[in-house]
Design an enzyme around this catalytic site. Structure first.
Site, PDB file in Angstrom:
ATOM      1  CG  ASP A  71     -80.679 -87.941  38.745  1.00  0.00           C
ATOM      2  OD1 ASP A  71     -80.378 -87.245  39.730  1.00  0.00           O
ATOM      3  OD2 ASP A  71     -79.880 -88.180  37.808  1.00  0.00           O
ATOM      4  CD  GLU A 113     -80.154 -84.082  43.805  1.00  0.00           C
ATOM      5  OE1 GLU A 113     -79.127 -84.010  44.504  1.00  0.00           O
ATOM      6  OE2 GLU A 113     -80.184 -84.634  42.686  1.00  0.00           O
ATOM      7  CB  CYS A 130     -75.919-103.149  50.183  1.00  0.00           C
ATOM      8  SG  CYS A 130     -74.496-102.172  49.610  1.00  0.00           S
ATOM      9  CG  ASP A 153     -77.800 -90.321  35.124  1.00  0.00           C
ATOM     10  OD1 ASP A 153     -77.154 -89.694  35.988  1.00  0.00           O
ATOM     11  OD2 ASP A 153     -77.581 -90.213  33.906  1.00  0.00           O
TER      12      ASP A 153
END
Length: 399
Positions: free
Chosen positions: A189, A274, A330, A356
């Site tokens: 990231d 990304e 989750c 991050d």
């Protein structure tokens, strides 16, 4: 380990003699003139809905040389002029394939000064490079050796805005070897406070090279702004000092990115990043300077070509994937996540997340679906390496 034969450019600094500098500057000017002449002809033909190809512009170059107006084109080597026409052809090909904008005219002050020579226009023997129209070899600083037995296929000579001379030799490098397969994958990231945050939890500080030299740069720019536009010599000196500061910043940034990308490629088999729209981000006046200094696009380019060299895989996750708002524990998604929120707690499972690190872990998870299961691909950017995973829906929670 298998050897991969790749074309690789080795760039060196050199110090020309006075006669060599004059010859190269003359060549740069002729290259720019030929490029602009051919572009003007092709643009006029484009307006008439006609197409002019490389062969036609090559014939035009021969005719131009025979005229009194452009007779000076005969004073330099013909090879860089022909290469300029080939570069223009590539620019139009990229335009027609919608990979680039329409070609633009070269500016005497703003465009890059360079000339490309093929094997017929230079002699390379015993580590000594002599270009066409020159009697002496270039005084090159061999900061690193060429691969043993390597012979350049093309040589590109350039001068940057700071006045430094460089020569780039394109050779086939047999020393590039695929690394042994690794069983590690990492999500990456990018950011501003920390240049990179890895899914392992490691954070790499943003060196902020431009901010470090901002005072020096501002001082040089103020001196340049005080120089009248008609004051040629003094204004040129002030512009040169500004360019030197910019060159220092760019050199340090590039060196840091090279070390960083080489380390990541050596340590990990799969690297997930990304697919950011950096061009749109720099339109934000509040973030443009910081985003440009971080050089995310350059980082991605280095990562992709080094991964291709060494047998690694780079996966680009869709830019709309909610990596920061998605709980990596989750799978619950928060409705909003302002930029100032760096640590947050999931309402579903109560897990506490570093923004991050959580994003990097989510990028890794969705990226692995490409290499393992084969997710759909929606490319956001045409590159030689790297895949782009489409936006993934978060897993549904069972009631």
């Amino acid at each position: 380990m298998r050897t991969t034969h790749v074309k690789r450019a080795f760039k060196y600094r050199f110090y020309p003699t006075g006669a060599q500098a004059v010859e190269l500057l003359r060549t740069f000017g002729c290259v720019r003139k030929v490029y602009n002449l051919a572009l003007a002809v092709r643009s006029e033909a484009w307006g008439r809905q006609e197409r002019v190809n490389y062969s036609q512009t090559s014939a035009m170059l021969t005719a131009w040389k025979k005229t009194e107006e452009f007779a000076y084109l005969n004073e330099v080597s013909c090879v860089p002029l022909q290469q300029a026409l080939r570069h223009l052809q590539v620019a139009f090909t990229n335009f027609f394939d919608k990979r680039a904008k329409y070609p633009r005219f070269k500016s005497r002050k703003r465009s890059r000064r360079s000339a490309e020579y093929t094997t017929s226009a230079f002699r390379f023997r015993d580590g000594r490079l002599t270009l066409a129209k020159m009697d002496q070899p270039l005084d090159i600083v061999w900061s690193r050796p060429l691969p043993e037995g390597a012979s350049p296929s093309t040589v590109t000579v350039s001068q940057d805005a700071a006045g430094r001379w460089y020569v780039s030799l394109l050779v086939e490098d047999p020393t590039v070897q695929r690394l042994p397969a690794a069983d590690t994958a990492v999500g990456i990231d990018v950011g501003l406070d920390h240049l990179l945050t890895l899914s392992t939890g490691e954070k790499i500080t943003n060196p902020r090279h431009e901010r470090e030299d901002r005072a020096r740069l501002a001082k040089a720019q103020r001196r340049l702004a005080r120089k009248a536009k008609g004051d040629g010599a003094n204004r040129a000196k002030a512009r040169h000092k500004v360019a030197k500061v910019y060159a220092r910043i760019a050199d340090r940034r590039r060196d840091h990115l090279h070390k960083l990308t080489t380390r990541l490629v050596r340590e990990h088999q799969t690297l997930v990043i990304e697919d950011l729209a950096v061009r749109n981000m720099v339109k934000n006046r509040s973030l443009a300077r910081a985003v440009s200094d971080a050089a995310w696009s350059e980082f991605r380019s280095m990562l992709e070509y080094k991964a291709a060299w060494y047998g690694r895989e780079v996966i680009a996750v869709d830019r709309w994937f909610p990596s920061s708002k998605l709980c990596s524990t989750c799978g619950a998604v928060r409705s909003g996540m302002p930029l100032h929120v760096r640590v947050w707690t999931c309402d579903g499972c109560g897990a506490s997340h570093d923004r991050d690190v959580n994003a990097a872990r989510n990028l890794l998870a969705v990226g692995l679906t490409v290499s393992v299961c084969g997710a759909g691909v929606r490319p956001q950017r045409s590159t030689s390496g790297g895949q782009s995973a489409t936006k993934q829906k978060p897993p549904r929670r069972e009631p």
